[in-house]
Design an enzyme around this catalytic site. Structure first.
Site, PDB file in Angstrom:
ATOM      1  N   THR A  50     -30.634   0.564  56.949  1.00 13.91           N
ATOM      2  CA  THR A  50     -31.561   0.864  58.200  1.00 13.91           C
ATOM      3  C   THR A  50     -32.707   0.331  57.665  1.00 13.91           C
ATOM      4  O   THR A  50     -33.712  -0.019  58.822  1.00 13.91           O
ATOM      5  CB  THR A  50     -31.734   2.367  58.021  1.00 13.91           C
ATOM      6  OG1 THR A  50     -30.516   3.154  57.949  1.00 13.91           O
ATOM      7  CG2 THR A  50     -32.593   3.054  59.069  1.00 13.91           C
ATOM      8  N   TYR A 138     -22.993   3.033  47.258  1.00 13.57           N
ATOM      9  CA  TYR A 138     -22.941   3.221  48.475  1.00 13.57           C
ATOM     10  C   TYR A 138     -21.542   2.677  49.117  1.00 13.57           C
ATOM     11  O   TYR A 138     -21.458   1.310  49.027  1.00 13.57           O
ATOM     12  CB  TYR A 138     -24.088   2.464  49.146  1.00 13.57           C
ATOM     13  CG  TYR A 138     -24.314   2.274  50.714  1.00 13.57           C
ATOM     14  CD1 TYR A 138     -23.599   3.119  51.322  1.00 13.57           C
ATOM     15  CD2 TYR A 138     -25.398   1.596  51.029  1.00 13.57           C
ATOM     16  CE1 TYR A 138     -23.887   3.314  52.868  1.00 13.57           C
ATOM     17  CE2 TYR A 138     -25.529   1.548  52.498  1.00 13.57           C
ATOM     18  CZ  TYR A 138     -24.892   2.458  53.391  1.00 13.57           C
ATOM     19  OH  TYR A 138     -25.036   2.203  54.744  1.00 13.57           O
ATOM     20  N   LYS A 166     -23.007   7.735  48.230  1.00 12.02           N
ATOM     21  CA  LYS A 166     -23.210   7.863  49.359  1.00 12.02           C
ATOM     22  C   LYS A 166     -21.994   7.270  50.147  1.00 12.02           C
ATOM     23  O   LYS A 166     -21.666   6.120  50.144  1.00 12.02           O
ATOM     24  CB  LYS A 166     -24.480   6.981  50.071  1.00 12.02           C
ATOM     25  CG  LYS A 166     -24.558   6.838  51.436  1.00 12.02           C
ATOM     26  CD  LYS A 166     -25.809   6.107  51.976  1.00 12.02           C
ATOM     27  CE  LYS A 166     -25.815   6.034  53.241  1.00 12.02           C
ATOM     28  NZ  LYS A 166     -26.797   4.815  53.945  1.00 12.02           N
TER      29      LYS A 166
END
Length: 319
Positions: A50, A138, A166
């Site tokens: 992001t 992740y 995550k």
């Protein structure tokens, strides 16, 4: 090495840029970090996908982390995104992150390379050794081109190389499977706003959120309602937030997020190439969705900052 407690709302911060120069807008980045923490975030991720991490130089990566860590202080943990196409580059980012104030590392598979499971585990071992910080794995096959198998995650957990996950696979049966393999104390975070509540219901602990950058008070309220075992309030907030959450992936992330932040005058809306600004249609849809949520978001934020009434203060503070 003490792993931070990770749960609830953890916004994945964007990286704003200054129009014209294209440099990181440090003032805007600090303000975004401060805003989400003041409105209930329990942690922040900086320099993740992001945050357009692939478009940042190593020096910019370190500087952005330092700015966020300075803005947040020690109120919540700062999790540093550490993604790179080579293990050597990822290890260097991990070392820098440790020096720039990160409390943990968010480490993904190297994109494009598509190593096998043994190569993925070797990559994680090398990055963990270089950074010497708690590591959040992740798993994002849609970006990396390869995913971590459940057995690989269990092996990394058993070796004490990862403290949390995550999960951006949208596999809602997975939290229960991993709890059996890794233990119920293994922290599992959703990487998908759209299924964050369902992930909690399957045993998750929180969400690394894009949506939380825009309406952090409402997103925090959702997690508080979950912790308070208030299913009606959870369902109400989930359904109210869903349209905006869906729009944030109408174009490649973080393009819609930056467009929405631009509408809120919180930072410039332009990403770095090869990403382009959001289309006019997306901006119009975002404006409509934001207008439906902002009154309650601002009311909640104002209430959270308001000092308690005098009669609510502890007796020893009354004069």
């Amino acid at each position: 090495m003490i792993a931070p407690v990770l749960r609830g709302l953890i916004p994945a911060l964007p990286t704003p840029f200054i129009p014209g120069s294209g440099q990181i807008d440090e003032a805007a980045l600090a303000a975004l970090a401060e805003r989400v923490v003041a409105r209930g975030a329990s942690g922040v991720v900086a320099c993740g996908s992001t945050g357009e991490a692939p478009a940042l130089s190593a020096a910019e990566h370190g500087r952005a982390l330092h700015v966020v860590a300075e803005a947040v202080g020690h109120r919540v943990p700062v999790i540093a995104g550490v993604g790179a196409p080579s293990t050597e580059a990822a290890a260097a980012l991990a070392q820098s992150a440790a020096l720039c104030g990160a409390a943990a590392l968010l480490v993904s598979a190297p994109p494009y390379v598509r190593p096998g499971q043994e190569g993925l585990c070797a990559h994680i071992r090398a990055v963990a050794a270089a950074g010497r910080l708690p590591l959040v794995l992740y798993d994002v096959p849609s970006r990396a081109g390869v995913g971590f198998a459940d057995d690989s995650i269990a092996r990394l957990r058993d070796a004490n190389l990862i403290q949390a996950l995550k999960d951006a696979t949208a596999d809602l049966a997975r939290p229960a499977r991993l709890a059996r393999l890794c233990g119920r104390d293994f922290t599992q975070l959703s990487g998908d706003d759209a299924t964050a509540v369902a992930h909690l219901a399957m045993g998750g602990s929180g969400c690394v959120s894009v949506l939380g950058n825009l309406v952090p008070a409402l997103c925090s309220a959702l997690h508080s309602a979950w912790a308070a075992q208030d299913p009606d309030r959870v369902a109400e907030l989930r359904d109210r937030l869903a349209p905006l959450a869906e729009l944030l992936f109408r174009e490649s992330s973080p393009v819609p997020l930056k467009a929405a932040l631009g509408l809120l005058r919180l930072c410039d809306a332009r990403p770095r190439l090869p990403l382009l600004p959001a289309t006019a249609t997306t901006r119009a849809l975002l404006a409509e969705a934001l207008a439906a949520l902002l009154p309650e978001e601002e009311a909640r934020a104002t209430a959270a900052l308001r000092p308690p009434p005098r009669h609510a203060l502890p007796p020893r503070l009354l004069q």
